[in-house]
Design a protein around this motif. Structure first.
Motif, PDB file in Angstrom:
ATOM      1  N   ILE A  51       0.429  -1.141  -0.167  1.00 49.80           N
ATOM      2  CA  ILE A  51      -0.403  -0.097  -0.359  1.00 49.80           C
ATOM      3  C   ILE A  51       1.018   1.365  -0.064  1.00 49.80           C
ATOM      4  N   ALA A  52       2.295   0.843   0.710  1.00 47.38           N
ATOM      5  CA  ALA A  52       2.966   2.900   0.640  1.00 47.38           C
ATOM      6  C   ALA A  52       3.891   2.493  -1.444  1.00 47.38           C
ATOM      7  N   LYS A  53       2.953   1.589  -2.310  1.00 42.07           N
ATOM      8  CA  LYS A  53       3.305   2.245  -3.051  1.00 42.07           C
ATOM      9  C   LYS A  53       3.701   3.194  -3.594  1.00 42.07           C
ATOM     10  N   GLU A  54       2.579   3.456  -4.250  1.00 42.26           N
ATOM     11  CA  GLU A  54       2.220   5.138  -4.608  1.00 42.26           C
ATOM     12  C   GLU A  54       2.616   6.651  -3.635  1.00 42.26           C
ATOM     13  N   ALA A  55       2.552   6.277  -1.891  1.00 42.27           N
ATOM     14  CA  ALA A  55       3.157   7.325  -1.449  1.00 42.27           C
ATOM     15  C   ALA A  55       4.673   7.893  -1.211  1.00 42.27           C
ATOM     16  N   LYS A  56       3.857   8.931  -1.166  1.00 41.69           N
ATOM     17  CA  LYS A  56       5.756   9.617  -1.006  1.00 41.69           C
ATOM     18  C   LYS A  56       6.380   9.848   0.510  1.00 41.69           C
ATOM     19  N   LYS A  57       4.840   9.957   1.172  1.00 42.49           N
ATOM     20  CA  LYS A  57       5.243   9.801   2.952  1.00 42.49           C
ATOM     21  C   LYS A  57       4.005   8.999   3.605  1.00 42.49           C
ATOM     22  N   VAL A  58       4.623   8.231   4.433  1.00 44.02           N
ATOM     23  CA  VAL A  58       3.657   7.249   5.600  1.00 44.02           C
ATOM     24  C   VAL A  58       3.786   7.477   6.879  1.00 44.02           C
ATOM     25  N   GLU A  59       2.678   7.707   7.426  1.00 48.38           N
ATOM     26  CA  GLU A  59       2.809   7.642   8.562  1.00 48.38           C
ATOM     27  C   GLU A  59       1.785   6.502   8.864  1.00 48.38           C
ATOM     28  N   LEU A  60       3.191   6.015   9.630  1.00 48.52           N
ATOM     29  CA  LEU A  60       2.830   4.682  10.857  1.00 48.52           C
ATOM     30  C   LEU A  60       2.787   4.740  11.985  1.00 48.52           C
ATOM     31  N   ILE A  61       1.752   4.468  12.306  1.00 52.09           N
ATOM     32  CA  ILE A  61       1.339   4.417  13.714  1.00 52.09           C
ATOM     33  C   ILE A  61       1.147   2.923  14.016  1.00 52.09           C
ATOM     34  N   TRP A  62       1.674   2.863  15.049  1.00 51.34           N
ATOM     35  CA  TRP A  62       2.271   1.270  15.823  1.00 51.34           C
ATOM     36  C   TRP A  62       1.533   1.573  17.337  1.00 51.34           C
ATOM     37  N   LYS A  63       0.176   0.894  16.942  1.00 50.67           N
ATOM     38  CA  LYS A  63      -0.910   0.808  18.325  1.00 50.67           C
ATOM     39  C   LYS A  63      -0.387  -0.354  18.994  1.00 50.67           C
ATOM     40  N   ASN A  64      -0.138   0.040  20.246  1.00 52.40           N
ATOM     41  CA  ASN A  64       0.205  -0.385  21.727  1.00 52.40           C
ATOM     42  C   ASN A  64       1.554  -1.325  21.216  1.00 52.40           C
ATOM     43  N   ALA A  65       2.378  -0.413  21.182  1.00 54.89           N
ATOM     44  CA  ALA A  65       3.504  -0.616  20.846  1.00 54.89           C
ATOM     45  C   ALA A  65       4.200  -1.216  21.961  1.00 54.89           C
ATOM     46  N   GLU A  66       4.237  -1.152  23.559  1.00 50.07           N
ATOM     47  CA  GLU A  66       4.011  -1.540  24.329  1.00 50.07           C
ATOM     48  C   GLU A  66       4.118  -3.161  24.572  1.00 50.07           C
ATOM     49  N   LYS A  67       3.218  -3.241  23.656  1.00 52.73           N
ATOM     50  CA  LYS A  67       3.363  -5.445  23.814  1.00 52.73           C
ATOM     51  C   LYS A  67       4.358  -5.522  22.553  1.00 52.73           C
TER      52      LYS A  67
END
Length: 130
Positions: A51-67
């Motif tokens: 899904i990042a194929k066409e994106a210039k920028k990606v905002e990656l949200i990592w929910k429950n990152a502590e887990k």
């Protein structure tokens, strides 16, 4: 174009489940899946596929990152390095022995840390640990 992508740490408890989550989110529209490889994850963030194929920028949200931090922590990382050191392995054993010693000495990166470092090296990706 900027895309927002969310992965959920509730689904991540080891290396295999991390890549399952990445494939679920990033590769849903592809007819192939990303292998469990730090190099493959790094390549994915360049945006050539998924899904990042066409994106210039990606905002990656990592929910429950502590887990995820716990699931991809010391024990999983130690097992990962030990696997690379198995007889017959084609990996750079000196490198992985050094990484294992650093980890055991409290100075090395966990698998979670390695992933965060890879993400940080991509100026097109903003990581939000939630």
């Amino acid at each position: 174009m900027t895309i927002q992508v969310t992965i959920d740490g509730e689904h991540i408890h080891d290396i295999e489940s991390f890549y399952e989550e990445i494939n679920r989110v990033f590769m849903a529209e592809e007819d192939w899946k990303l292998g469990a490889s730090l190099d493959a994850f790094d390549d994915l963030l360049y945006g050539g596929y998924g899904i990042a194929k066409e994106a210039k920028k990606v905002e990656l949200i990592w929910k429950n990152a502590e887990k995820s931090r716990l699931g991809l922590g010391y024990a999983v990382t130690k097992a990962y390095y030990e696997q690379k050191l198995q007889p017959g392995s084609s990996y750079n054993k000196a490198l992985f022995q050094e990484k294992l010693q650093d980890l055991e000495g409290g100075q090395g990166q966990t698998y979670f840390d390695l992933l965060v470092t890879i993400i940080a090296e991509h100026t097109n990706v903003t990581l939000v640990l939630a």
